[in-house]
Write a protein that holds these residues in place. Structure first.
Motif, PDB file in Angstrom:
ATOM      1  N   SER A  33       3.531  -4.723  20.914  1.00 45.94           N
ATOM      2  CA  SER A  33       2.411  -4.718  19.975  1.00 45.94           C
ATOM      3  C   SER A  33       1.999  -6.122  19.582  1.00 45.94           C
ATOM      4  O   SER A  33       0.809  -6.421  19.480  1.00 45.94           O
ATOM      5  CB  SER A  33       2.774  -3.930  18.723  1.00 45.94           C
ATOM      6  OG  SER A  33       3.042  -2.612  19.053  1.00 45.94           O
ATOM      7  N   THR A  34       2.978  -7.004  19.336  1.00 43.23           N
ATOM      8  CA  THR A  34       2.618  -8.368  18.968  1.00 43.23           C
ATOM      9  C   THR A  34       1.879  -9.034  20.121  1.00 43.23           C
ATOM     10  O   THR A  34       0.861  -9.699  19.921  1.00 43.23           O
ATOM     11  CB  THR A  34       3.861  -9.190  18.574  1.00 43.23           C
ATOM     12  OG1 THR A  34       4.426  -8.639  17.391  1.00 43.23           O
ATOM     13  CG2 THR A  34       3.504 -10.632  18.293  1.00 43.23           C
ATOM     14  N   ASP A  35       2.327  -8.842  21.320  1.00 43.18           N
ATOM     15  CA  ASP A  35       1.654  -9.440  22.470  1.00 43.18           C
ATOM     16  C   ASP A  35       0.204  -8.966  22.585  1.00 43.18           C
ATOM     17  O   ASP A  35      -0.688  -9.736  22.910  1.00 43.18           O
ATOM     18  CB  ASP A  35       2.414  -9.116  23.761  1.00 43.18           C
ATOM     19  CG  ASP A  35       3.374 -10.241  24.135  1.00 43.18           C
ATOM     20  OD1 ASP A  35       3.637 -11.100  23.261  1.00 43.18           O
ATOM     21  OD2 ASP A  35       3.856 -10.272  25.281  1.00 43.18           O
ATOM     22  N   HIS A  95      -8.109  -7.729  33.042  1.00 42.97           N
ATOM     23  CA  HIS A  95      -8.475  -9.092  32.654  1.00 42.97           C
ATOM     24  C   HIS A  95      -8.268  -9.387  31.175  1.00 42.97           C
ATOM     25  O   HIS A  95      -8.742 -10.379  30.665  1.00 42.97           O
ATOM     26  CB  HIS A  95      -9.928  -9.379  33.069  1.00 42.97           C
ATOM     27  CG  HIS A  95     -10.087  -9.404  34.552  1.00 42.97           C
ATOM     28  ND1 HIS A  95     -10.740  -8.411  35.244  1.00 42.97           N
ATOM     29  CD2 HIS A  95      -9.617 -10.267  35.482  1.00 42.97           C
ATOM     30  CE1 HIS A  95     -10.683  -8.681  36.544  1.00 42.97           C
ATOM     31  NE2 HIS A  95     -10.006  -9.799  36.701  1.00 42.97           N
ATOM     32  N   PHE A  96      -7.566  -8.526  30.495  1.00 46.55           N
ATOM     33  CA  PHE A  96      -7.248  -8.773  29.080  1.00 46.55           C
ATOM     34  C   PHE A  96      -6.392 -10.031  28.977  1.00 46.55           C
ATOM     35  O   PHE A  96      -5.566 -10.306  29.845  1.00 46.55           O
ATOM     36  CB  PHE A  96      -6.486  -7.560  28.522  1.00 46.55           C
ATOM     37  CG  PHE A  96      -6.213  -7.629  27.045  1.00 46.55           C
ATOM     38  CD1 PHE A  96      -7.243  -7.495  26.129  1.00 46.55           C
ATOM     39  CD2 PHE A  96      -4.919  -7.830  26.572  1.00 46.55           C
ATOM     40  CE1 PHE A  96      -6.994  -7.544  24.762  1.00 46.55           C
ATOM     41  CE2 PHE A  96      -4.663  -7.886  25.213  1.00 46.55           C
ATOM     42  CZ  PHE A  96      -5.702  -7.741  24.306  1.00 46.55           C
ATOM     43  N   ASP A  97      -6.627 -10.823  27.906  1.00 44.67           N
ATOM     44  CA  ASP A  97      -5.960 -12.116  27.774  1.00 44.67           C
ATOM     45  C   ASP A  97      -4.515 -11.956  27.277  1.00 44.67           C
ATOM     46  O   ASP A  97      -4.191 -12.262  26.144  1.00 44.67           O
ATOM     47  CB  ASP A  97      -6.766 -13.002  26.814  1.00 44.67           C
ATOM     48  CG  ASP A  97      -6.275 -14.436  26.830  1.00 44.67           C
ATOM     49  OD1 ASP A  97      -5.301 -14.736  27.556  1.00 44.67           O
ATOM     50  OD2 ASP A  97      -6.866 -15.258  26.110  1.00 44.67           O
ATOM     51  N   PHE A  98      -3.642 -11.465  28.127  1.00 44.93           N
ATOM     52  CA  PHE A  98      -2.231 -11.328  27.771  1.00 44.93           C
ATOM     53  C   PHE A  98      -1.557 -12.695  27.837  1.00 44.93           C
ATOM     54  O   PHE A  98      -1.846 -13.485  28.718  1.00 44.93           O
ATOM     55  CB  PHE A  98      -1.505 -10.411  28.766  1.00 44.93           C
ATOM     56  CG  PHE A  98      -1.833  -8.962  28.631  1.00 44.93           C
ATOM     57  CD1 PHE A  98      -1.408  -8.244  27.519  1.00 44.93           C
ATOM     58  CD2 PHE A  98      -2.541  -8.300  29.622  1.00 44.93           C
ATOM     59  CE1 PHE A  98      -1.695  -6.891  27.413  1.00 44.93           C
ATOM     60  CE2 PHE A  98      -2.827  -6.949  29.519  1.00 44.93           C
ATOM     61  CZ  PHE A  98      -2.402  -6.246  28.407  1.00 44.93           C
ATOM     62  N   MET A  99      -0.640 -12.950  26.903  1.00 47.20           N
ATOM     63  CA  MET A  99       0.127 -14.177  26.964  1.00 47.20           C
ATOM     64  C   MET A  99       0.956 -14.172  28.251  1.00 47.20           C
ATOM     65  O   MET A  99       1.128 -15.180  28.910  1.00 47.20           O
ATOM     66  CB  MET A  99       1.055 -14.251  25.756  1.00 47.20           C
ATOM     67  CG  MET A  99       1.683 -15.586  25.596  1.00 47.20           C
ATOM     68  SD  MET A  99       1.791 -16.039  23.874  1.00 47.20           S
ATOM     69  CE  MET A  99       3.334 -15.449  23.434  1.00 47.20           C
TER      70      MET A  99
END
Ligand code: CDP
Ligand code: MG
Length: 679
Positions: free
Chosen positions: A170-172, A416-420
């Motif tokens: 969830s934090t990610d 393409h979501f900006d995941f860390m």
């Protein structure tokens, strides 16, 4: 009393107070306890840096704050920001429910307000906030959930992502969402807080956000390893605690173990042995399902001349700080949810901790004076076998719940979501495939009507699909009760001194169909009993877990009402209930093999057995199971018998004997059932 003092000072100065001041939040006179706590708060390392922290957050949209565990990040920094920012709400996320509850309760005390008023917490199935709440401690999962109805997080002026080093799923995801929200809300502030790990990674992700380091006070910790690997870590941990208790000087002991059951067992043994030695010892468990008032008992110092021994899960590693710990006992293990996308199996496994975690654990011993850490593994294991850091949850979980909530949040292009740290394409594909099977997304990958309704419920997609099916089959009330029972720790207690009596009592709830319906029987009997405490005692049920289940059911029912799901109780309940569960769990089924001894799962042909605690007394051909647990072998926990024709009816794609990809033996059983299928 000079009149002028009672008006509260501006901004940050409001967190400090003197005699005669009134509470700036409530206008009431401060209590005596407020000033007592204030004295100790002033000594926390974060307190020294309060102006810098506040300035940093004011000047930058996103910033990072790093500080040793116990320096006051979670309890103090949000108070500084609240005082300075004046208006608006502050959200502080925690990966763990217990931490959110415990910290909120502490901060309410520190601010001299009632918990649930100006300071509150929000966790799954429990909302302890009100209209007047300004500081909201919440699990990261709940903030994510709020985004579904309020994607701009508009009720908050500051969002603090705490314990970011834990890297929960969830934090990610919140990281990625916040990045976009910040662009659309220039006045919003975001602060990432973490213990001393991975600072650079966060800064990089937030394109060079400023970093404030809180200097920690740490005393040296002497570390010991065992010479040979320990065969039984639980016995070794108990032994070590007892040896320290007898041979070492004063100071509390913190011992890490993996779960509620083994913690309670260890506590009982340590207590027994401490009594024999005549040492004045206070043995305290700490784990997430422990009731609040018992959790709180770990914080106050032990009485004069006594020693506290706290036996805790990973929660005491960084989320909660207990003062006075001088000795740490570390078996080097923790429970971790692991998911294998290839086999689809998700299991809670006892796994080795990382080197970073081992350092954190040792650090707990050196907060107030020099301490000792006893590692119950060899130096060689530490160097060669422990990974550098724990893998972020996102690269080791079942992503189906994430995908569905992102879709509901309007994030269509998940790839393409900006995941860390992006999850593996394989895990992503598997998640999409499963949601497709459940009918939550269509061929284009868009959320279907069913999928959108599923996303309303804060439960796993298998369960939310079951809920939707239950409302179509006139058994919603019952299914919600079963799901509530499945989502709390097992309620059937079996104390060692009364195992036979407990088994006899539990038999009254047994349903020939298996565990799901037995859980329902227990729940219904509990709800309609006169004195619940007495009922639980007589029937060997954990009253705490039953109460929790009752509460979960209520919450789910209120979501169902808001979502306008049909709720009527129809005929043939046991049939409908099993049919509803099949809609959600048809991929979590297993069939007996040719030998009639073992079960094979339909998803990956894994060999599994019915859990010894199951109510199922025979071996039906087909069972549906809630989850698998791996101990000495792989068990299905909570299993219910399913007639094969029901499987074909519910999911012909998966189970039609001529079309399915199952084992030949499974197809044989299905073929035999085919004439009985109602189409
Ligand atoms: O977040 P961080 O690890 O930096 O520290 P914290 O949780 O804010 O804790 C700061 C201090 O508050 C510690 O000395 C804790 O022992 C104390 N505390 C407490 O006494 N009772 C609680 N329920 C929580 C914290
Ligand atoms: Mg903290």
């Amino acid at each position: 009393m000079p009149k002028g003092r009672s008006r509260s000072p501006p901004g940050l100065q409001r967190v400090d107070a003197g005699p005669g001041d009134t509470n700036w939040l409530t206008g009431r006179t401060y209590s005596k306890r407020f000033f007592e706590i204030l004295k100790s708060r002033r000594k926390l390392p974060c307190w020294q840096k309060r102006q810098e922290a506040v300035d940093m957050v004011q000047k930058h949209q996103s910033s990072v704050l790093i500080g040793e565990t116990g320096s006051g990040k979670t309890t103090q920094v949000p108070q500084f920001l609240l005082a300075e920012f004046g208006s608006g709400k502050i959200a502080v996320t925690q990966p763990r429910r217990v931490a959110a509850m415990s910290v909120a309760s502490r901060v309410a005390q520190e601010m001299d307000v009632e918990l649930g008023q100006e300071v509150g917490y929000l966790i799954r199935f429990e909302d302890m906030t009100s209209e007047s709440t300004r500081l909201k401690y919440m699990t990261d999962g709940m903030l994510l959930r709020e985004c579904q109805t309020d994607p701009l997080m508009s009720q908050y002026s500051v969002i603090i992502l705490d314990e970011a080093h834990e890297r929960t799923l969830s934090t990610d995801i919140l990281f990625g969402l916040l990045k976009e929200v910040l662009q659309r809300r220039p006045e919003l502030r975001c602060l990432v807080m973490s213990a001393t790990l991975e600072a650079e990674k966060f800064q990089e992700y937030w394109s060079g956000a400023p970093l404030l380091r809180i200097p920690g006070r740490m005393f040296p910790v002497e570390t010991f390893f065992t010479l040979r690997p320990e065969k039984d870590y639980l016995a070794a941990a108990v032994e070590t605690c007892c040896l320290i208790n007898v041979h070492e000087g004063p100071g509390d002991i913190l011992c890490f173990l993996c779960g509620e059951e083994e913690i309670e067992k260890a506590c009982a043994e340590i207590e027994g042995r401490a009594e024999e030695t005549g040492k004045n010892t206070l043995v305290l468990p700490l784990y997430s399902s422990l009731p609040m008032n018992q959790q709180r008992r770990v914080f106050p110092p032990a009485p004069e001349g006594a020693r506290k021994i706290i036996v805790a899960t990973n929660i005491a590693e960084t989320s909660l700080t207990i003062d006075g710990v001088v000795f740490v006992v570390d078996p080097g293990l923790f429970k971790q949810m692991l998911y294998n996308p290839r086999t689809h199996v998700e299991s809670l496994l006892v796994s080795p901790i990382s080197k970073a975690s081992a350092m954190q654990r040792a650090g707990r011993a050196g907060r107030t004076r020099p301490g000792k850490c006893f590692r119950l593994y060899t130096l060689e294991t530490f160097e060669k076998e422990l990974p550098e850091s724990t893998y972020p949850e996102i690269i080791r979980s079942n992503l189906s719940a994430v995908v569905i909530s992102l879709k509901k949040l309007g994030v269509d292009d998940i790839v393409h979501f900006d995941f860390m740290e992006p999850p593996s394409p394989e895990a992503m594909m598997r998640a999409l495939e499963m949601l497709h099977f459940l009918g939550a997304i269509d061929d284009e990958g868009d959320l279907t009507d069913v999928g959108s309704r599923m996303a309303d419920f804060p439960v796993d997609p298998h369960l939310s699909r079951t809920i939707i099916a239950a409302s179509e089959r006139a058994c919603l009330t019952e299914v919600l009760a079963i799901i509530a029972m499945l989502s709390v720790p097992p309620p059937f207690s079996r104390p060692r001194y009364a195992q036979k009596a407990a088994d006899r009592a539990h038999k009254h709830f047994a349903s020939g169909y298996g565990d799901h319906l037995s859980l329902l029987n227990a729940f219904q009997a509990y709800v309609s009993s006169g004195s619940k405490t007495q009922f639980c005692q007589e029937n060997f049920l954990s009253e705490r877990n039953m109460k929790q289940a009752e509460n979960v059911r209520k919450q789910l029912a209120s979501i169902a009402r808001k979502a306008k799901l049909e709720d009527a109780s129809g005929e043939m309940l046991t049939h409908s209930i099993r049919r509803a569960f099949i809609e959600g769990f048809f991929m979590q089924c297993a069939h007996l093999d040719e030998s009639g001894k073992h079960y094979l799962t339909v998803r990956d042909q894994q060999m599994v057995a019915i859990h010894p605690s199951s109510f199922l007394q025979h071996k039906p051909e087909w069972v549906l199971y809630h989850e698998t647990v791996v101990t000495d072998r792989c068990y299905m926990r909570n299993a219910t018998t399913i007639p094969p024709e029901m499987l074909i009816e519910a999911s012909p794609k998966f189970y039609h004997p001529e079309r399915c990809k199952l084992h030949e033996h499974a197809r044989k059983i299905l073929r035999r059932a085919l004439p009985r299928v109602k189409s």
